[in-house]
Enzyme design. Structure first.
Site, mmCIF file in Angstrom:
data_model
loop_
_atom_site.group_PDB
_atom_site.id
_atom_site.type_symbol
_atom_site.label_atom_id
_atom_site.label_comp_id
_atom_site.label_asym_id
_atom_site.label_seq_id
_atom_site.Cartn_x
_atom_site.Cartn_y
_atom_site.Cartn_z
ATOM 1 N N HIS A 56 -7.060 14.367 -10.264
ATOM 2 C CA HIS A 56 -7.712 13.759 -11.424
ATOM 3 C C HIS A 56 -8.276 14.915 -12.247
ATOM 4 O O HIS A 56 -8.705 15.929 -11.674
ATOM 5 C CB HIS A 56 -8.899 12.891 -11.033
ATOM 6 C CG HIS A 56 -8.596 11.754 -10.111
ATOM 7 N ND1 HIS A 56 -8.574 11.881 -8.750
ATOM 8 C CD2 HIS A 56 -8.333 10.452 -10.362
ATOM 9 C CE1 HIS A 56 -8.303 10.711 -8.203
ATOM 10 N NE2 HIS A 56 -8.144 9.832 -9.151
ATOM 11 N N ASP A 59 -11.413 16.241 -10.749
ATOM 12 C CA ASP A 59 -11.370 16.907 -9.438
ATOM 13 C C ASP A 59 -11.408 18.412 -9.649
ATOM 14 O O ASP A 59 -11.819 19.169 -8.771
ATOM 15 C CB ASP A 59 -10.068 16.595 -8.677
ATOM 16 C CG ASP A 59 -9.902 15.122 -8.366
ATOM 17 O OD1 ASP A 59 -10.914 14.409 -8.377
ATOM 18 O OD2 ASP A 59 -8.754 14.710 -8.124
ATOM 19 N N MET A 90 1.991 15.577 -9.881
ATOM 20 C CA MET A 90 1.374 14.369 -10.456
ATOM 21 C C MET A 90 -0.062 14.669 -10.872
ATOM 22 O O MET A 90 -0.746 15.454 -10.231
ATOM 23 C CB MET A 90 1.408 13.254 -9.397
ATOM 24 C CG MET A 90 0.751 11.951 -9.793
ATOM 25 S SD MET A 90 -1.025 11.863 -9.475
ATOM 26 C CE MET A 90 -1.060 10.888 -7.969
ATOM 27 N N GLU A 183 -0.585 2.031 -10.657
ATOM 28 C CA GLU A 183 -0.987 1.775 -9.262
ATOM 29 C C GLU A 183 -1.874 0.544 -9.177
ATOM 30 O O GLU A 183 -2.964 0.513 -9.745
ATOM 31 C CB GLU A 183 -1.725 3.011 -8.726
ATOM 32 C CG GLU A 183 -2.225 2.826 -7.309
ATOM 33 C CD GLU A 183 -2.883 4.084 -6.758
ATOM 34 O OE1 GLU A 183 -2.711 5.184 -7.351
ATOM 35 O OE2 GLU A 183 -3.580 3.966 -5.736
ATOM 36 N N LYS A 185 -4.170 -2.459 -7.282
ATOM 37 C CA LYS A 185 -5.124 -2.670 -6.176
ATOM 38 C C LYS A 185 -5.810 -4.006 -6.433
ATOM 39 O O LYS A 185 -6.179 -4.289 -7.571
ATOM 40 C CB LYS A 185 -6.143 -1.518 -6.159
ATOM 41 C CG LYS A 185 -7.066 -1.519 -4.949
ATOM 42 C CD LYS A 185 -7.934 -0.254 -4.937
ATOM 43 C CE LYS A 185 -8.811 -0.210 -3.707
ATOM 44 N NZ LYS A 185 -9.669 0.991 -3.674
ATOM 45 N N GLU A 219 0.629 1.669 -3.167
ATOM 46 C CA GLU A 219 -0.127 2.292 -2.068
ATOM 47 C C GLU A 219 -0.189 1.340 -0.878
ATOM 48 O O GLU A 219 -0.548 0.167 -1.029
ATOM 49 C CB GLU A 219 -1.543 2.648 -2.533
ATOM 50 C CG GLU A 219 -2.407 3.116 -1.358
ATOM 51 C CD GLU A 219 -3.752 3.697 -1.761
ATOM 52 O OE1 GLU A 219 -3.821 4.442 -2.756
ATOM 53 O OE2 GLU A 219 -4.738 3.393 -1.058
ATOM 54 N N HIS A 222 -3.359 -0.759 -0.431
ATOM 55 C CA HIS A 222 -3.696 -1.744 -1.456
ATOM 56 C C HIS A 222 -2.952 -3.060 -1.263
ATOM 57 O O HIS A 222 -3.542 -4.138 -1.407
ATOM 58 C CB HIS A 222 -3.430 -1.174 -2.846
ATOM 59 C CG HIS A 222 -4.273 0.023 -3.165
ATOM 60 N ND1 HIS A 222 -4.173 0.712 -4.345
ATOM 61 C CD2 HIS A 222 -5.241 0.656 -2.438
ATOM 62 C CE1 HIS A 222 -5.045 1.723 -4.338
ATOM 63 N NE2 HIS A 222 -5.693 1.707 -3.185
ATOM 64 N N ASP A 247 1.934 6.191 -2.776
ATOM 65 C CA ASP A 247 0.701 6.613 -2.099
ATOM 66 C C ASP A 247 0.764 6.155 -0.645
ATOM 67 O O ASP A 247 0.627 4.959 -0.348
ATOM 68 C CB ASP A 247 -0.533 6.004 -2.782
ATOM 69 C CG ASP A 247 -0.985 6.814 -3.989
ATOM 70 O OD1 ASP A 247 -0.279 7.776 -4.375
ATOM 71 O OD2 ASP A 247 -2.054 6.480 -4.552
ATOM 72 N N ASP A 257 -10.567 -0.706 1.521
ATOM 73 C CA ASP A 257 -9.582 0.373 1.394
ATOM 74 C C ASP A 257 -9.952 1.502 2.366
ATOM 75 O O ASP A 257 -10.815 2.320 2.087
ATOM 76 C CB ASP A 257 -9.659 0.879 -0.059
ATOM 77 C CG ASP A 257 -8.504 1.781 -0.435
ATOM 78 O OD1 ASP A 257 -7.482 1.754 0.265
ATOM 79 O OD2 ASP A 257 -8.633 2.490 -1.439
ATOM 80 N N ASP A 259 -7.927 3.958 3.727
ATOM 81 C CA ASP A 259 -7.303 5.269 3.444
ATOM 82 C C ASP A 259 -7.128 6.129 4.693
ATOM 83 O O ASP A 259 -7.406 7.335 4.683
ATOM 84 C CB ASP A 259 -8.136 6.062 2.410
ATOM 85 C CG ASP A 259 -8.067 5.462 1.024
ATOM 86 O OD1 ASP A 259 -7.060 4.832 0.694
ATOM 87 O OD2 ASP A 259 -9.028 5.648 0.253
ATOM 88 N N ASP A 289 -2.356 9.557 -0.064
ATOM 89 C CA ASP A 289 -3.638 9.205 -0.679
ATOM 90 C C ASP A 289 -4.529 8.652 0.433
ATOM 91 O O ASP A 289 -4.710 7.447 0.567
ATOM 92 C CB ASP A 289 -3.445 8.177 -1.793
ATOM 93 C CG ASP A 289 -4.735 7.975 -2.571
ATOM 94 O OD1 ASP A 289 -5.671 8.769 -2.374
ATOM 95 O OD2 ASP A 289 -4.818 7.024 -3.366
HETATM 96 C C1 GCO Z 1 -8.252 4.321 -4.665
HETATM 97 C C2 GCO Z 1 -6.990 4.775 -5.316
HETATM 98 C C3 GCO Z 1 -7.065 6.151 -5.874
HETATM 99 C C4 GCO Z 1 -5.908 6.464 -6.777
HETATM 100 C C5 GCO Z 1 -6.191 7.725 -7.511
HETATM 101 C C6 GCO Z 1 -5.010 8.269 -8.232
HETATM 102 O O1 GCO Z 1 -8.191 3.284 -4.042
HETATM 103 O O2 GCO Z 1 -9.280 4.992 -4.768
HETATM 104 O O3 GCO Z 1 -5.964 4.688 -4.372
HETATM 105 O O4 GCO Z 1 -7.156 7.066 -4.832
HETATM 106 O O5 GCO Z 1 -4.719 6.558 -6.065
HETATM 107 O O6 GCO Z 1 -7.229 7.480 -8.409
HETATM 108 O O7 GCO Z 1 -4.626 7.446 -9.208
HETATM 109 MN MN MN Z 2 -3.965 5.507 -4.395
HETATM 110 MN MN MN Z 3 -6.582 3.546 -2.510
#
Ligand code: GCO
Ligand code: MN
Ligand code: MN
Length: 389
Positions: A56, A59, A90, A183, A185, A219, A222, A247, A257, A259, A289
């Site tokens: 991002h 970041d 990306m 993306e 979610k 992802e 998600h 992702d 989420d 991750d 991700d």
């Molecule tokens: C989340 C998302 C993020 C995006 C990221 C890139 O649930 O926080 O998955 O991690 O993938 O902002 O677009």
């Molecule tokens: Mn993501």
């Molecule tokens: Mn995510």
């Protein structure tokens, strides 16, 4: 000790700066790790065999940085990339952390916020292009609502479309070689987010001015949060030619989420996903991700990163073994080759075909009585995965 599962550049594994850089803050607790400088992330990921890092805007560059600060930071980062042979395939924009985005960037009711959002995204696209990114991800973290009385949901979709159309033109105008990946979610951080699933986006993309520039970034976590089958969403995106990015992570079903490290929870799902990507020739980045458990220090973060990549390669090897197993292949041939003489009756419509089909007598009792042998092939897959075959 390197072995056949050791990640290599050609595996095209990538991580976000925000993933390995995750400091372990959650709604109940403070960070447990110190931020890792982007240059060290680049160096360590390169040593582990990754292909690149994604980011991002914020970041790397703080949101309030002056242009001189920005240039200095970007220069140092580019040097680290060059020194360690790493790419930035990306990039994306943070339109969710700052309070200004409390009600979204694209979909905010306030046109001043939407204007700032566009300005921020254009600058972030410039940064991505400067770093060589060819894929630009849009994850609408704050594009949603707690109460649907506060924002008209049809208007929200229209605003999202207007924003993306504007930015496609911007990319064309700048002459950037860049495509967008959307993306989905279902929720978190908003109670409900617009475009809850990859399927929602696949429908929406066709309504844009430049659908050819826009695909999806599904992802694992998600779609699972929504109770859906990730595998099927990815397959549909592939069929549509829209799987621009992915992702990878893992997740217990129906939770927030999480991750988790890729392949840490659902071995079978991860195996079938790797098989899908590998056998259908997905050539994009394999982006993790995900982040290390909050129990970890920095050493644990690198264990986590290596683990994501090794598990992918181990599963890819299992896929090879599965595809090369004579008994499995025999069963798959039976499953996919049954009653092949009927294939010519299907496909493209013709009057003759329709007439022939209408005249055909089907013994549906006999057809319906036949078992399909799926138990056996699924068990063979389990035995390969569990390492006894
Ligand atoms: C989340 C998302 C993020 C995006 C990221 C890139 O649930 O926080 O998955 O991690 O993938 O902002 O677009
Ligand atoms: Mn993501
Ligand atoms: Mn995510």
């Amino acid at each position: 000790m390197p072995d056949q599962y050791t990640p290599k550049r050609e595996d095209r594994f990538t991580f976000g700066l925000w993933t390995v850089g995750n400091v372990g803050r959650d709604p109940f607790g403070e960070p447990v790790r110190k931020p890792i400088p982007p240059e060290r992330i680049v160096q360590r990921l390169s040593e582990l065999g990754a292909y690149g890092v994604n980011l991002h805007d914020n970041d790397l560059v703080p949101i309030q940085a002056t242009s001189a600060e920005r240039d200095r930071i970007v220069k140092a980062f580019k040097k680290a990339l060059a020194d360690h042979g790493m790419q930035v395939p990306m990039a994306t924009t943070n339109t969710f952390s700052h309070p200004v985005f409390r009600d979204g960037g694209f979909t905010s009711n306030d046109p001043k916020v939407r204007a700032y959002g566009l300005q921020k995204i254009m600058s972030a696209i410039d940064l991505g292009a400067e770093l060589g990114a060819k894929i630009y991800v849009f994850w609408g973290g704050r594009e949603g609502a707690e109460s649907n009385i506060t924002k008209d949901a049809v208007t929200a979709v229209k605003r999202y479309r207007e924003g993306l159309n504007f930015l496609c033109e911007y990319v064309i105008d700048q002459g950037y070689d860049m495509k967008f990946a959307l993306e989905a979610k279902p929720n978190e951080p908003r109670a409900d987010m617009y475009f809850a699933t990859t399927g929602h986006y696949l429908g929406f993309i066709e309504t844009l001015d430049h659908p050819e520039m826009v695909g999806v970034n599904p992802e694992v976590a998600h779609e699972s949060m929504a109770g859906l089958c990730f595998h099927h969403g990815v397959a549909q995106a592939m069929d549509a030619g829209k799987l621009f990015h992915i992702d990878l992570n893992d997740q217990r079903f129906g939770r927030y989420d999480q991750d988790f490290r890729f392949g840490s929870e659902d071995y079978k799902g991860a195996f079938l996903l790797v098989r899908l990507l590998e056998t259908h020739g997905y050539a994009g980045s394999k982006h993790f991700d995900a982040h290390a458990y909050r129990t970890e220090d920095e050493a644990g973060v690198w264990d986590f990163a290596l683990g994501c990549m090794r598990t992918y390669n181990i599963l890819r090897e299992k896929v090879r073994r599965f595809e090369g197993d004579a008994e499995v292949q025999g069963l798959l041939k039976e499953i996919h080759g049954q009653n092949a003489e009927y294939e010519p009756h299907l496909g493209q419509y013709s009057k003759a075909k329709a007439a022939r089909l209408k005249g055909e007598v089907f013994d549906i009792e006999a057809m319906g009585a036949r078992g399909l042998g799926y138990e056996k092939v699924d068990q063979l897959m389990a035995e390969i995965l569990l390492g006894v075959r």
